[in-house]
Design a protein around this motif. Sequence first.
Motif, PDB file in Angstrom:
ATOM      1  N   GLY A  36      33.852  41.411  51.185  1.00 46.21           N
ATOM      2  CA  GLY A  36      34.462  42.167  50.094  1.00 46.21           C
ATOM      3  C   GLY A  36      35.008  41.210  49.051  1.00 46.21           C
ATOM      4  O   GLY A  36      34.260  40.433  48.471  1.00 46.21           O
ATOM      5  N   CYS A  37      36.311  41.240  48.864  1.00 49.44           N
ATOM      6  CA  CYS A  37      36.935  40.482  47.789  1.00 49.44           C
ATOM      7  C   CYS A  37      37.062  38.996  48.110  1.00 49.44           C
ATOM      8  O   CYS A  37      37.363  38.201  47.233  1.00 49.44           O
ATOM      9  CB  CYS A  37      38.301  41.074  47.477  1.00 49.44           C
ATOM     10  SG  CYS A  37      39.422  41.070  48.884  1.00 49.44           S
ATOM     11  N   GLY A  38      36.854  38.599  49.375  1.00 51.23           N
ATOM     12  CA  GLY A  38      36.971  37.191  49.717  1.00 51.23           C
ATOM     13  C   GLY A  38      38.406  36.697  49.731  1.00 51.23           C
ATOM     14  O   GLY A  38      38.657  35.518  49.501  1.00 51.23           O
ATOM     15  N   PHE A  50      40.430  38.024  56.918  1.00 60.73           N
ATOM     16  CA  PHE A  50      39.735  37.535  55.736  1.00 60.73           C
ATOM     17  C   PHE A  50      38.642  38.532  55.362  1.00 60.73           C
ATOM     18  O   PHE A  50      37.764  38.830  56.185  1.00 60.73           O
ATOM     19  CB  PHE A  50      39.120  36.157  56.026  1.00 60.73           C
ATOM     20  CG  PHE A  50      38.362  35.596  54.858  1.00 60.73           C
ATOM     21  CD1 PHE A  50      39.019  35.241  53.701  1.00 60.73           C
ATOM     22  CD2 PHE A  50      36.985  35.432  54.925  1.00 60.73           C
ATOM     23  CE1 PHE A  50      38.320  34.717  52.619  1.00 60.73           C
ATOM     24  CE2 PHE A  50      36.277  34.912  53.852  1.00 60.73           C
ATOM     25  CZ  PHE A  50      36.955  34.553  52.694  1.00 60.73           C
ATOM     26  N   HIS A  51      38.687  39.050  54.150  1.00 62.90           N
ATOM     27  CA  HIS A  51      37.722  40.066  53.723  1.00 62.90           C
ATOM     28  C   HIS A  51      36.445  39.376  53.245  1.00 62.90           C
ATOM     29  O   HIS A  51      36.177  39.255  52.056  1.00 62.90           O
ATOM     30  CB  HIS A  51      38.329  40.941  52.623  1.00 62.90           C
ATOM     31  CG  HIS A  51      37.592  42.231  52.459  1.00 62.90           C
ATOM     32  ND1 HIS A  51      37.958  43.185  51.555  1.00 62.90           N
ATOM     33  CD2 HIS A  51      36.492  42.728  53.113  1.00 62.90           C
ATOM     34  CE1 HIS A  51      37.117  44.212  51.632  1.00 62.90           C
ATOM     35  NE2 HIS A  51      36.226  43.947  52.563  1.00 62.90           N
ATOM     36  N   ARG A  52      35.647  38.940  54.197  1.00 64.72           N
ATOM     37  CA  ARG A  52      34.472  38.117  53.899  1.00 64.72           C
ATOM     38  C   ARG A  52      33.358  38.892  53.205  1.00 64.72           C
ATOM     39  O   ARG A  52      32.600  38.319  52.439  1.00 64.72           O
ATOM     40  CB  ARG A  52      33.934  37.501  55.180  1.00 64.72           C
ATOM     41  CG  ARG A  52      33.495  38.528  56.199  1.00 64.72           C
ATOM     42  CD  ARG A  52      33.012  37.894  57.473  1.00 64.72           C
ATOM     43  NE  ARG A  52      32.671  38.964  58.424  1.00 64.72           N
ATOM     44  CZ  ARG A  52      32.289  38.763  59.651  1.00 64.72           C
ATOM     45  NH1 ARG A  52      32.185  37.533  60.094  1.00 64.72           N
ATOM     46  NH2 ARG A  52      32.008  39.758  60.436  1.00 64.72           N
ATOM     47  N   PRO A  61      43.148  48.215  55.880  1.00 61.95           N
ATOM     48  CA  PRO A  61      43.545  48.388  54.485  1.00 61.95           C
ATOM     49  C   PRO A  61      43.565  47.051  53.754  1.00 61.95           C
ATOM     50  O   PRO A  61      44.380  46.196  54.040  1.00 61.95           O
ATOM     51  CB  PRO A  61      44.954  48.982  54.600  1.00 61.95           C
ATOM     52  CG  PRO A  61      45.486  48.423  55.882  1.00 61.95           C
ATOM     53  CD  PRO A  61      44.289  48.238  56.798  1.00 61.95           C
ATOM     54  N   CYS A  62      42.637  46.869  52.814  1.00 58.99           N
ATOM     55  CA  CYS A  62      42.666  45.683  51.963  1.00 58.99           C
ATOM     56  C   CYS A  62      43.510  46.016  50.731  1.00 58.99           C
ATOM     57  O   CYS A  62      43.282  47.046  50.096  1.00 58.99           O
ATOM     58  CB  CYS A  62      41.252  45.278  51.551  1.00 58.99           C
ATOM     59  SG  CYS A  62      41.213  43.878  50.406  1.00 58.99           S
ATOM     60  N   GLN A  63      44.462  45.129  50.402  1.00 60.98           N
ATOM     61  CA  GLN A  63      45.330  45.388  49.254  1.00 60.98           C
ATOM     62  C   GLN A  63      44.542  45.416  47.951  1.00 60.98           C
ATOM     63  O   GLN A  63      44.990  45.918  46.939  1.00 60.98           O
ATOM     64  CB  GLN A  63      46.423  44.316  49.149  1.00 60.98           C
ATOM     65  CG  GLN A  63      47.486  44.392  50.227  1.00 60.98           C
ATOM     66  CD  GLN A  63      47.209  43.448  51.389  1.00 60.98           C
ATOM     67  OE1 GLN A  63      46.057  43.214  51.752  1.00 60.98           O
ATOM     68  NE2 GLN A  63      48.247  42.897  51.972  1.00 60.98           N
ATOM     69  N   TYR A  64      43.322  44.851  47.953  1.00 62.25           N
ATOM     70  CA  TYR A  64      42.564  44.715  46.715  1.00 62.25           C
ATOM     71  C   TYR A  64      41.392  45.708  46.651  1.00 62.25           C
ATOM     72  O   TYR A  64      40.988  46.114  45.575  1.00 62.25           O
ATOM     73  CB  TYR A  64      42.043  43.283  46.591  1.00 62.25           C
ATOM     74  CG  TYR A  64      43.133  42.263  46.791  1.00 62.25           C
ATOM     75  CD1 TYR A  64      44.042  41.986  45.775  1.00 62.25           C
ATOM     76  CD2 TYR A  64      43.279  41.595  48.000  1.00 62.25           C
ATOM     77  CE1 TYR A  64      45.069  41.086  45.959  1.00 62.25           C
ATOM     78  CE2 TYR A  64      44.302  40.681  48.195  1.00 62.25           C
ATOM     79  CZ  TYR A  64      45.187  40.422  47.177  1.00 62.25           C
ATOM     80  OH  TYR A  64      46.205  39.521  47.368  1.00 62.25           O
ATOM     81  N   CYS A  65      40.812  46.080  47.792  1.00 62.00           N
ATOM     82  CA  CYS A  65      39.609  46.915  47.814  1.00 62.00           C
ATOM     83  C   CYS A  65      39.851  48.313  48.383  1.00 62.00           C
ATOM     84  O   CYS A  65      38.980  49.171  48.264  1.00 62.00           O
ATOM     85  CB  CYS A  65      38.523  46.247  48.658  1.00 62.00           C
ATOM     86  SG  CYS A  65      38.182  44.551  48.197  1.00 62.00           S
ATOM     87  N   GLY A  66      40.973  48.529  49.030  1.00 63.41           N
ATOM     88  CA  GLY A  66      41.207  49.800  49.694  1.00 63.41           C
ATOM     89  C   GLY A  66      40.826  49.722  51.162  1.00 63.41           C
ATOM     90  O   GLY A  66      40.630  48.636  51.711  1.00 63.41           O
TER      91      GLY A  66
HETATM   92 ZN   LIG Z   1      39.125  43.164  49.883  1.00 62.34          ZN
END
Ligand SMILES: [Zn+2]
Length: 106
Positions: free
Chosen positions: A60-62, A56-58, A5-10
Amino acid sequence: VISLPCQYCGSRDAAEFAYIGERVMRPDPNSATPQEWRGYLYERRNPAGWTDELWFHRAGCGRYVAVSRNTVTGECRTTPGGGAAQSYVRRASERSDDDGRDGGGG
Ligand SMILES: [Zn+2]
């Protein structure tokens, strides 16, 4: 397939993320003992069960995201108080001084 679960992308496939490690609270540099520094730098809990981690969401949102993951079942969920990832990001940027990342585009 593990979804994180990314807090920014889902919720996204874990292949989009880079594993950073267990979340460890940094001791106060003015009062930490050598034993506390050793624990911070080298000792990890590595539990069989729930653990708090940074990823680290490499792809995705970075951004760095805090995730609670069950190492037995592979179940993942957003870490309560995930804002602690922000302090990690600050430290990571301090370490990248000789990396030249902040020196502008090249
Ligand atoms: Zn993300």
